[in-house]
Design an enzyme around this catalytic site. Structure first.
Site, PDB file in Angstrom:
ATOM      1  N   PHE A   1      -5.263 -13.792  -1.671  1.00 53.76           N
ATOM      2  CA  PHE A   1      -4.726 -12.558  -2.261  1.00 53.76           C
ATOM      3  C   PHE A   1      -3.945 -11.817  -1.171  1.00 53.76           C
ATOM      4  CE2 PHE A   1      -8.965 -13.515  -3.932  1.00 53.76           C
ATOM      5  CZ  PHE A   1      -8.716 -13.704  -5.278  1.00 53.76           C
TER       6      PHE A   1
ATOM      7  N   CYS B   1     -10.627  -2.557  -2.700  1.00 54.26           N
ATOM      8  CA  CYS B   1     -10.297  -1.233  -3.228  1.00 54.26           C
ATOM      9  C   CYS B   1     -11.300  -0.820  -4.295  1.00 54.26           C
ATOM     10  CB  CYS B   1      -8.877  -1.219  -3.795  1.00 54.26           C
ATOM     11  SG  CYS B   1      -8.618  -2.371  -5.167  1.00 54.26           S
TER      12      CYS B   1
ATOM     13  N   GLN C   1       0.824  -1.205   0.000  1.00 55.12           N
ATOM     14  CA  GLN C   1       0.000   0.000   0.000  1.00 55.12           C
ATOM     15  C   GLN C   1       0.859   1.256   0.000  1.00 55.12           C
ATOM     16  OE1 GLN C   1      -3.118   0.077  -0.461  1.00 55.12           O
ATOM     17  NE2 GLN C   1      -4.138  -1.691   0.437  1.00 55.12           N
TER      18      GLN C   1
ATOM     19  N   ASN D   1      -8.600 -10.099  -0.036  1.00 52.78           N
ATOM     20  CA  ASN D   1      -8.160  -8.735  -0.354  1.00 52.78           C
ATOM     21  C   ASN D   1      -7.779  -8.710  -1.834  1.00 52.78           C
ATOM     22  OD1 ASN D   1      -7.259  -6.051  -0.119  1.00 52.78           O
ATOM     23  ND2 ASN D   1      -5.191  -6.719   0.426  1.00 52.78           N
TER      24      ASN D   1
END
Length: 389
Positions: A247, A347, A218, A320
């Site tokens: 993931f 996201c 990130q 994720n």
């Protein structure tokens, strides 16, 4: 509104919402998220206030297109990807840490000394395509990657590297990535390390993490740390002894959750799955540093692993995924397998909302928006789902 002359001069519009007051940005994102989840039964869910970001200097990474000439390189963006004359230098971008502005001139000088001719998209000539600079917030150390078309300039880079390291002693990892294709692809498969060290040590919430080339990490450390901490807090009192982290990237979610559960006195078995072998290597290093037992990280396709795994059903599945989501097939599989809990980090709330349509045996009980990308319409969301059937 932060002061950005690139935006005011309409040279860079990456921050589409820069003129929007921050409170309105958060309310717009919250409204969008609620719309994506409107088809679900969220009446009993706890909606936590959005986790806010700093408004400037919040990025730990600069991804710079290199253009201009070898004598006067330009680091930033191309307004028109096919027009080298549309280059905009973004070395003073307010999203980067302020001290990055003192590093870029040194890198430009190095480009000239090493003869790294910027790649010209229109002419398909030149060598240097991108410079990627990443900083560890825990140590202040830097990772520098040169994305090149070929190995032609490797000898010159090696020759000039000692002087660069003397000017930037915080440089800990330097590598060359080879991307020979004439295509809008950031990096290639081959990574050539020019330093003995191959990773940056990072630390979120006393959990050691490692940043390696070609492993996703990130770009907003403050919000990322908050995201992982929240996941840890949400599940630490749940009856979980086995968990999958699909993931998993460098293992941020799984490691936080496993560590939190073990500190509650629970014996935990963690399986982390990620396609990137570089990320899996970083995750294994973190597990060793934490001295976690019964932890297994594997470089596999996450969906294929889940669909073909015949072992014990996990109590908790963490997902994720990239922006495309986990997809209908994996969603339906999880719905049929029925782990007690699913922790979904996304996201892209649109794809997450679509995935949750195929999980009718679950209901959301906790939801929180994380503003990983201020001044844009993008955000992260964390949702805890409980099996109800």
């Amino acid at each position: 509104m932060i002061d950005c002359h690139h935006y005011q001069e309409r040279n860079c519009r990456s921050c589409q919402w820069l003129e929007m007051p921050y409170e309105r940005q958060l309310s717009e994102k919250t409204a969008h998220l609620k719309t994506q989840l409107s088809h679900l039964n969220c009446d009993d869910a706890v909606w936590y206030p959005p986790f806010q970001s700093a408004l400037s200097a919040f990025r730990n990474k600069a991804k710079m297109v290199v253009s201009g000439s070898v004598e006067r390189p330009i680091l930033g963006i191309l307004q028109d990807p096919n027009d080298p004359n549309s280059a905009i230098d973004l070395c003073d971008c307010p999203l980067y840490p302020t001290h990055f502005a003192t590093i870029f001139p040194i890198l430009k000088d190095f480009i000239g000394r090493a003869g790294l001719v910027p790649y010209n998209v229109a002419k398909k000539k030149g060598e240097l395509k991108y410079i990627l600079l990443t900083e560890s917030t825990a140590t202040g150390k830097l990772m520098l990657r040169f994305v090149l078309r070929s190995e032609k300039k490797l000898a010159l880079i090696r020759r000039e590297l000692p002087e660069l390291l003397s000017k930037l002693p915080q440089l800990e990892v330097v590598s060359v990535n080879l991307q020979p294709q004439h295509a809008a692809i950031l990096e290639g498969e081959q990574e050539i390390f020019l330093t003995e060290q191959q990773f940056l040590a990072e630390n979120f919430n006393s959990i050691p993490l490692f940043i390696r080339p070609q492993g996703f990490f990130q770009t907003n450390p403050l919000v990322a740390a908050g995201l992982y901490k929240t996941a840890q807090q949400w599940i630490k009192d749940l009856p979980v002894t086995t968990l999958w982290d699909l993931f998993c990237g460098v293992g941020g979610f799984g490691l936080h959750c496993a560590d939190g559960l073990q500190k509650q006195g629970q014996d935990v078995e963690l399986t982390g799955i990620e396609i990137s072998s570089s990320a899996i290597l970083a995750a294994k290093m973190s597990a060793q540093k934490l001295a976690l037992q019964n932890v297994k990280f594997q470089s596999l396709d996450a969906a294929n692993f889940a669909l073909t795994e015949n072992g014990e059903k996990p109590d908790l599945v963490i997902v994720n995924p990239p922006r495309r989501g986990i997809g209908r097939e994996l969603s339906e599989f999880l719905n049929q397998m029925r782990p007690h809990f699913i922790l979904y980090s996304s996201c892209n709330a649109v794809s997450m909302g679509n995935d949750l349509r195929y999980l009718p045996h679950y209901k959301p009980v906790k939801i929180q928006l994380f503003d990983m990308f201020p001044h844009t319409a993008h955000y992260e969301v964390l949702t805890l789902l409980v099996c109800i059937a």
